[in-house]
Structure formats: structure tokens, C-alpha cells
Design a protein around this motif. Structure first.
Motif, short mmCIF file in Angstrom:
data_model
loop_
_atom_site.label_atom_id
_atom_site.label_comp_id
_atom_site.label_asym_id
_atom_site.label_seq_id
_atom_site.Cartn_x
_atom_site.Cartn_y
_atom_site.Cartn_z
N GLU A 30 61.96 3.64 67.30
CA GLU A 30 61.59 2.73 66.28
C GLU A 30 60.41 3.27 65.47
O GLU A 30 59.63 4.08 66.51
CB GLU A 30 61.22 1.59 66.97
CG GLU A 30 62.31 0.74 67.39
CD GLU A 30 61.92 -0.88 68.14
OE1 GLU A 30 60.91 -1.01 68.12
OE2 GLU A 30 62.82 -1.51 68.22
N ALA A 81 56.49 2.96 63.44
CA ALA A 81 55.42 2.09 63.72
C ALA A 81 55.61 0.74 63.35
O ALA A 81 54.99 -0.35 63.76
CB ALA A 81 54.20 2.60 63.20
N ASP A 82 56.61 0.40 62.19
CA ASP A 82 57.06 -0.89 61.70
C ASP A 82 57.99 -1.43 62.40
O ASP A 82 58.48 -2.82 62.21
CB ASP A 82 57.34 -0.73 60.35
CG ASP A 82 58.75 0.27 60.08
OD1 ASP A 82 59.12 0.73 61.13
OD2 ASP A 82 59.14 0.41 59.17
N GLN A 83 58.46 -0.98 63.67
CA GLN A 83 59.14 -1.59 64.64
C GLN A 83 60.74 -1.72 63.99
O GLN A 83 61.73 -2.22 64.72
CB GLN A 83 58.91 -2.82 65.11
CG GLN A 83 57.46 -2.72 65.92
CD GLN A 83 57.15 -4.20 66.71
OE1 GLN A 83 57.69 -5.19 66.28
NE2 GLN A 83 56.29 -4.10 67.56
N LYS A 84 60.94 -0.95 63.09
CA LYS A 84 62.41 -0.80 62.55
C LYS A 84 63.09 0.52 62.94
O LYS A 84 62.24 1.49 63.26
CB LYS A 84 62.32 -0.86 60.94
CG LYS A 84 61.99 -1.89 60.33
CD LYS A 84 61.95 -1.82 58.90
CE LYS A 84 61.58 -3.23 58.19
NZ LYS A 84 61.48 -3.14 56.77
#
Length: 169
Positions: free
Chosen positions: A46, A48-51
Motif C-alpha cells: 500500500e 502512503a494513501d493506503q491504496k
């Protein structure tokens, strides 16, 4: 000294990827239970944007049984399914594989692999999710920086996963 690699995509230059090897070490523990089933496991990165930045591996039952095909149970890998799995056409070449037995399993990726080839430098998290029929669910995360410098990280599961390690060389 490791050289930086640049990739052209649609005529545009992307951010540099570094000549590095990412190694993931996943332990499937031996459980003392009456009815044992191998876990389904998803391993991904993932940003840093958690995507989801890259799917590294998805281990599931690939043969048809009386209970159906293993893809039927992939939504039980809840976090992975919501973030990436439901949008994939399975099996995914180089990502999909059969469930693994008890023991230590090492996966290696480098800048030539499709998973890391276009991964720009930055902050990431290795995520490993496991779920087992008549068992539990477990999710482990190891943060790291993809920058071409050697580093490592560890996490330890308490039920469905044992030791999980990340090493960048």
C-alpha cells in the motif's frame, strides 16, 4: 553503486525505480486443531494513501471441489478484497498461486518484476492478510521506504500467521 532505472509509459517519464530486491518471508504456523485447512493469504503493498500500489501474491484453492471453486471464498480476505481483489480478473499471472502448507515461504521481487517495475520511490506498507476456514483472520503490516537503500522489518502474528519479514537489498 546501484543505478537508477527509468521507465517510459505512454511517452512520459515516470519517477525512478531503484535497482533493489524486495524479499518477503511469510511463516504459516502449525496449528493444533481438529479440522485444519490451509489459509488463504493475500500479500500486497500500500502507498502512503493506503491504496494498493502492487499485489505481490494471492494464495487460494485453485481446484474445483464439492464446495465450489476457491475464488468463491476470496472475499473472506476482507481488506485485500475491498481494496483490490474484487477489481481483478483471477488468476493474475505472477501473483496467483495455490495455498501453502505449514512452514516458511520466501518471495523475491526486483525491479524487473511486474509488481515492482514501476513502483516510484516513497513510503509504503507491506500488508499480509490470512484467513482460514474454521479458523480465524489475521492482518499484519510492515511500513518501509522504497528508496534503493537496504532495510528490513518484522511483524509477528498471533494465530493464522507466524513471523513475517521484509528485507530490501
Amino acid at each position: 553503486m546501484r543505478a537508477k532505472l527509468f521507465f517510459a509509459v505512454s511517452g512520459l517519464l515516470t519517477l525512478p525505480a531503484y535497482a533493489a530486491e524486495l524479499e518477503v518471508d511469510v511463516e504459516i504456523p502449525k496449528l493444533n486443531v481438529a479440522e485444519y485447512h490451509r489459509p488463504y493469504v493475500a500479500i500486497w503493498l500500500e502507498g502512503a494513501d493506503q491504496k494498493v500500489a502492487a499485489n505481490l501474491a494471492v494464495w487460494y484453492q485453485q481446484k474445483d471441489t464439492a464446495e465450489g471453486h476457491g475464488t468463491k471464498w476470496l472475499p473472506d480476505l476482507r481488506q485485500w478484497w475491498r481494496k483490490s481483489g474484487r477489481n481483478l480478473d483471477l488468476p493474475v499471472d505472477g501473483v496467483t498461486g495455490p495455498t501453502r502448507p505449514v512452514g516458511r515461504h520466501v518471495l523475491k521481487f526486483d525491479e524487473r518484476s511486474p509488481q515492482l517495475g514501476r513502483l516510484p520511490a516513497g513510503q509504503y506498507t507491506l500488508v499480509v492478510e490470512a484467513v482460514r476456514e474454521v479458523g480465524g483472520r489475521e492482518l499484519l503490516k510492515i511500513p518501509f521506504e522504497w528508496n534503493g537503500k537496504p532495510q528490513s522489518g518484522k511483524a509477528r502474528g498471533s494465530s493464522e500467521l507466524g513471523a513475517v519479514g521484509l528485507s530490501i537489498k
